[in-house]
Design a protein around this motif. Structure first.
Motif, PDB file in Angstrom:
ATOM      1  N   GLU A 289       0.834  -1.205   0.000  1.00  0.00           N
ATOM      2  CA  GLU A 289       0.000   0.000   0.000  1.00  0.00           C
ATOM      3  C   GLU A 289       0.868   1.254   0.000  1.00  0.00           C
ATOM      4  O   GLU A 289       0.616   2.208  -0.758  1.00  0.00           O
ATOM      5  CB  GLU A 289      -0.919  -0.009   1.220  1.00  0.00           C
ATOM      6  CG  GLU A 289      -1.904   1.158   1.240  1.00  0.00           C
ATOM      7  CD  GLU A 289      -2.913   1.018   2.353  1.00  0.00           C
ATOM      8  OE1 GLU A 289      -4.081   1.373   2.129  1.00  0.00           O
ATOM      9  OE2 GLU A 289      -2.535   0.556   3.451  1.00  0.00           O
ATOM     10  N   ASP A 290       1.922   1.265   0.815  1.00  0.00           N
ATOM     11  CA  ASP A 290       2.816   2.428   0.880  1.00  0.00           C
ATOM     12  C   ASP A 290       3.576   2.611  -0.434  1.00  0.00           C
ATOM     13  O   ASP A 290       3.701   3.737  -0.937  1.00  0.00           O
ATOM     14  CB  ASP A 290       3.796   2.235   2.035  1.00  0.00           C
ATOM     15  CG  ASP A 290       4.653   3.460   2.286  1.00  0.00           C
ATOM     16  OD1 ASP A 290       4.204   4.333   3.040  1.00  0.00           O
ATOM     17  OD2 ASP A 290       5.755   3.546   1.716  1.00  0.00           O
ATOM     18  N   LEU A 291       4.066   1.535  -1.016  1.00  0.00           N
ATOM     19  CA  LEU A 291       4.813   1.628  -2.273  1.00  0.00           C
ATOM     20  C   LEU A 291       3.930   2.153  -3.398  1.00  0.00           C
ATOM     21  O   LEU A 291       4.362   2.983  -4.216  1.00  0.00           O
ATOM     22  CB  LEU A 291       5.389   0.263  -2.645  1.00  0.00           C
ATOM     23  CG  LEU A 291       6.538  -0.256  -1.777  1.00  0.00           C
ATOM     24  CD1 LEU A 291       6.846  -1.714  -2.116  1.00  0.00           C
ATOM     25  CD2 LEU A 291       7.792   0.603  -1.964  1.00  0.00           C
ATOM     26  N   LEU A 292       2.694   1.673  -3.460  1.00  0.00           N
ATOM     27  CA  LEU A 292       1.770   2.147  -4.493  1.00  0.00           C
ATOM     28  C   LEU A 292       1.465   3.629  -4.321  1.00  0.00           C
ATOM     29  O   LEU A 292       1.407   4.384  -5.299  1.00  0.00           O
ATOM     30  CB  LEU A 292       0.478   1.324  -4.455  1.00  0.00           C
ATOM     31  CG  LEU A 292       0.590  -0.119  -4.945  1.00  0.00           C
ATOM     32  CD1 LEU A 292      -0.694  -0.886  -4.613  1.00  0.00           C
ATOM     33  CD2 LEU A 292       0.861  -0.171  -6.449  1.00  0.00           C
TER      34      LEU A 292
ATOM     35  N   GLY B 205       4.050   5.850  -5.914  1.00  0.00           N
ATOM     36  CA  GLY B 205       4.255   5.823  -7.351  1.00  0.00           C
ATOM     37  C   GLY B 205       4.978   4.619  -7.909  1.00  0.00           C
ATOM     38  O   GLY B 205       5.325   4.606  -9.096  1.00  0.00           O
ATOM     39  N   HIS B 206       5.195   3.592  -7.112  1.00  0.00           N
ATOM     40  CA  HIS B 206       5.890   2.413  -7.614  1.00  0.00           C
ATOM     41  C   HIS B 206       4.901   1.433  -8.247  1.00  0.00           C
ATOM     42  O   HIS B 206       3.724   1.402  -7.911  1.00  0.00           O
ATOM     43  CB  HIS B 206       6.661   1.728  -6.491  1.00  0.00           C
ATOM     44  CG  HIS B 206       7.742   2.576  -5.908  1.00  0.00           C
ATOM     45  ND1 HIS B 206       8.884   2.906  -6.593  1.00  0.00           N
ATOM     46  CD2 HIS B 206       7.841   3.193  -4.691  1.00  0.00           C
ATOM     47  CE1 HIS B 206       9.652   3.669  -5.837  1.00  0.00           C
ATOM     48  NE2 HIS B 206       9.041   3.862  -4.670  1.00  0.00           N
ATOM     49  N   GLU B 207       5.414   0.627  -9.151  1.00  0.00           N
ATOM     50  CA  GLU B 207       4.636  -0.435  -9.772  1.00  0.00           C
ATOM     51  C   GLU B 207       5.016  -1.750  -9.098  1.00  0.00           C
ATOM     52  O   GLU B 207       6.208  -2.046  -8.954  1.00  0.00           O
ATOM     53  CB  GLU B 207       4.946  -0.494 -11.271  1.00  0.00           C
ATOM     54  CG  GLU B 207       4.091  -1.472 -12.053  1.00  0.00           C
ATOM     55  CD  GLU B 207       4.399  -1.439 -13.541  1.00  0.00           C
ATOM     56  OE1 GLU B 207       3.876  -2.313 -14.259  1.00  0.00           O
ATOM     57  OE2 GLU B 207       5.177  -0.566 -13.968  1.00  0.00           O
ATOM     58  N   ILE B 208       4.006  -2.515  -8.680  1.00  0.00           N
ATOM     59  CA  ILE B 208       4.260  -3.696  -7.859  1.00  0.00           C
ATOM     60  C   ILE B 208       3.751  -4.967  -8.547  1.00  0.00           C
ATOM     61  O   ILE B 208       2.640  -5.001  -9.067  1.00  0.00           O
ATOM     62  CB  ILE B 208       3.578  -3.565  -6.480  1.00  0.00           C
ATOM     63  CG1 ILE B 208       3.975  -2.253  -5.799  1.00  0.00           C
ATOM     64  CG2 ILE B 208       3.910  -4.776  -5.607  1.00  0.00           C
ATOM     65  CD1 ILE B 208       5.449  -2.095  -5.554  1.00  0.00           C
ATOM     66  N   VAL B 209       4.586  -5.988  -8.507  1.00  0.00           N
ATOM     67  CA  VAL B 209       4.173  -7.341  -8.865  1.00  0.00           C
ATOM     68  C   VAL B 209       4.223  -8.165  -7.585  1.00  0.00           C
ATOM     69  O   VAL B 209       5.241  -8.189  -6.886  1.00  0.00           O
ATOM     70  CB  VAL B 209       5.110  -7.965  -9.918  1.00  0.00           C
ATOM     71  CG1 VAL B 209       4.666  -9.389 -10.235  1.00  0.00           C
ATOM     72  CG2 VAL B 209       5.140  -7.117 -11.185  1.00  0.00           C
TER      73      VAL B 209
ATOM     74  N   THR C  69      -8.294 -10.713   0.454  1.00  0.00           N
ATOM     75  CA  THR C  69      -8.425  -9.568  -0.436  1.00  0.00           C
ATOM     76  C   THR C  69      -7.737  -8.368   0.204  1.00  0.00           C
ATOM     77  O   THR C  69      -7.688  -8.243   1.430  1.00  0.00           O
ATOM     78  CB  THR C  69      -9.904  -9.229  -0.712  1.00  0.00           C
ATOM     79  OG1 THR C  69     -10.560  -8.954   0.539  1.00  0.00           O
ATOM     80  CG2 THR C  69     -10.605 -10.394  -1.402  1.00  0.00           C
ATOM     81  N   LYS C  70      -7.201  -7.501  -0.646  1.00  0.00           N
ATOM     82  CA  LYS C  70      -6.519  -6.299  -0.194  1.00  0.00           C
ATOM     83  C   LYS C  70      -7.176  -5.068  -0.810  1.00  0.00           C
ATOM     84  O   LYS C  70      -7.779  -5.141  -1.882  1.00  0.00           O
ATOM     85  CB  LYS C  70      -5.036  -6.345  -0.585  1.00  0.00           C
ATOM     86  CG  LYS C  70      -4.247  -7.522  -0.017  1.00  0.00           C
ATOM     87  CD  LYS C  70      -4.048  -7.399   1.482  1.00  0.00           C
ATOM     88  CE  LYS C  70      -3.116  -8.477   2.007  1.00  0.00           C
ATOM     89  NZ  LYS C  70      -2.901  -8.368   3.459  1.00  0.00           N
ATOM     90  N   SER C  71      -7.021  -3.954  -0.148  1.00  0.00           N
ATOM     91  CA  SER C  71      -7.653  -2.722  -0.610  1.00  0.00           C
ATOM     92  C   SER C  71      -7.126  -2.267  -1.957  1.00  0.00           C
ATOM     93  O   SER C  71      -7.796  -1.537  -2.690  1.00  0.00           O
ATOM     94  CB  SER C  71      -7.429  -1.603   0.422  1.00  0.00           C
ATOM     95  OG  SER C  71      -6.035  -1.362   0.593  1.00  0.00           O
TER      96      SER C  71
END
Length: 339
Positions: A18-21, A24-28, A40-42
């Motif tokens: 959540e913090d990385l998103l 502005g980071h892109e997460i896999v 499930t996640k927000s």
């Protein structure tokens, strides 16, 4: 920056992603849901988050996911409360060894053949399990006796994977040691053995959700493990997520290790009384000491100077404020059957 997070359905990973998103980071993310089952996640529908259900021991799958990533967060692991250390002493060692080896195999491949720049290892305060030096600074894990638990020993091995991959392949790394993360999202693991504490079953035997649920369910006197003089540094998950993100982003973190923690010491008995007051108000607090587990380390007191001086990171959320978020969440989980 594009980042692969293994164990992305886990407790700390929930705060971290959540913090990385948000920054502005892109997460896999990759997870096999072996701990809690499907969750499930927000941020599941965030366009910058791509989740793959899979096993972090699958090197070929990790190579596919790592192919266009800049960094990896090695967070996948078999982990649970202290009861897990005793019930699955071999499995903790073997399973986590396979996971970290696969992760590093894929990361080394990504460094040599693609654009990967660094691996971030989520280690543990348990690498200091056998120390007598408090507050415990980074580097003490190389001086004190090795951990006695197989979990702590394997976490120390994870740090040696980083060391070896740098020495042989020049794969940059950061070693990150969270101390007693607390927050929402921590439920009973599917593999946890049911253990009674008085008339209540332990909630993963992680102390905060365990105490909260027992008090909410009306246990009086409250059962605690041992005398309650164990010292911990309860660090809010949102603070840890910020610290981990800084480790990922900062060039100052390359080939370094950091204790990420609040600097405030709290005994288990102090924690229990604080939770009691928040739930029961002025009702007199009574407790009973149960037999502690073998690997219930008496002191975990980190030195946090390095993270503050090099990264400018400090954990600022108080235990009291954290509990104001955790208690209603645990109450809801009791209602829906999550705890």
């Amino acid at each position: 920056m594009k980042i692969l997070v293994t164990g992305s359905a886990g407790f700390i990973a929930g705060y971290l992603i959540e913090d990385l998103l948000q920054h502005g980071h892109e997460i896999v993310g990759i997870d096999n849901f072996s701990k809690y089952g499907k969750v499930t996640k927000s941020y599941d529908n965030n366009p910058n988050y791509d989740f793959v259900e899979g096993d972090a021991k699958d090197v070929n799958l990790l190579k596919e996911l790592i192919a266009d990533c800049d960094q990896v967060v090695a967070g996948a692991a078999m982990i649970g409360g202290i009861s897990l250390f005793h019930e699955y002493a071999y499995d903790l060692l073997a399973e986590n060894e396979r996971i970290i080896a696969s992760t590093f195999d894929a990361a080394i491949w990504g460094l040599k053949n693609r654009t990967l720049k660094k691996v971030n290892v989520i280690s543990s305060s348990m690498v200091f399990e056998s120390t007598n030096l408090f507050p415990t600074p980074e580097g003490e894990q190389l001086k004190c006796p090795p951990p006695l638990s197989t979990y702590g020993f394997q976490k120390l091995a994870c740090e040696y994977y980083a060391k070896g991959a740098w020495e042989q392949y020049q794969l940059p790394y950061t070693i990150i040691r969270p101390f007693n993360c607390i927050g929402t999202g921590e439920k009973r693991a599917l593999c946890d053995k049911e253990i009674s504490s008085g008339n209540i079953k332990l909630a993963m035997s992680h102390v905060v959700p365990d105490l909260v649920q027992k008090i909410l369910k009306g246990q009086d006197p409250l059962h605690i493990l041992g005398e309650g003089n164990q010292i911990r540094h309860y660090t809010y998950g949102g603070d840890l997520a910020k610290g981990i993100r800084i480790c990922i982003e900062s060039e100052k973190a390359i080939n370094e290790d950091f204790n990420l923690s609040t600097q405030v010491s709290t005994t288990v008995l102090e924690l229990a009384e604080l939770i009691w007051q928040k739930i029961k108000g002025e009702k007199p607090f009574n407790y009973i000491s149960d037999q502690p587990f073998k690997y219930d380390v008496q002191k975990r007191i980190p030195n946090v100077d390095k993270a503050r001086n090099i990264l400018g990171f400090e954990a600022t959320t108080s235990l009291s404020k954290s509990l104001d978020e955790i208690i209603p969440w645990v109450e809801e989980q009791i209602y829906v059957g999550g705890i």
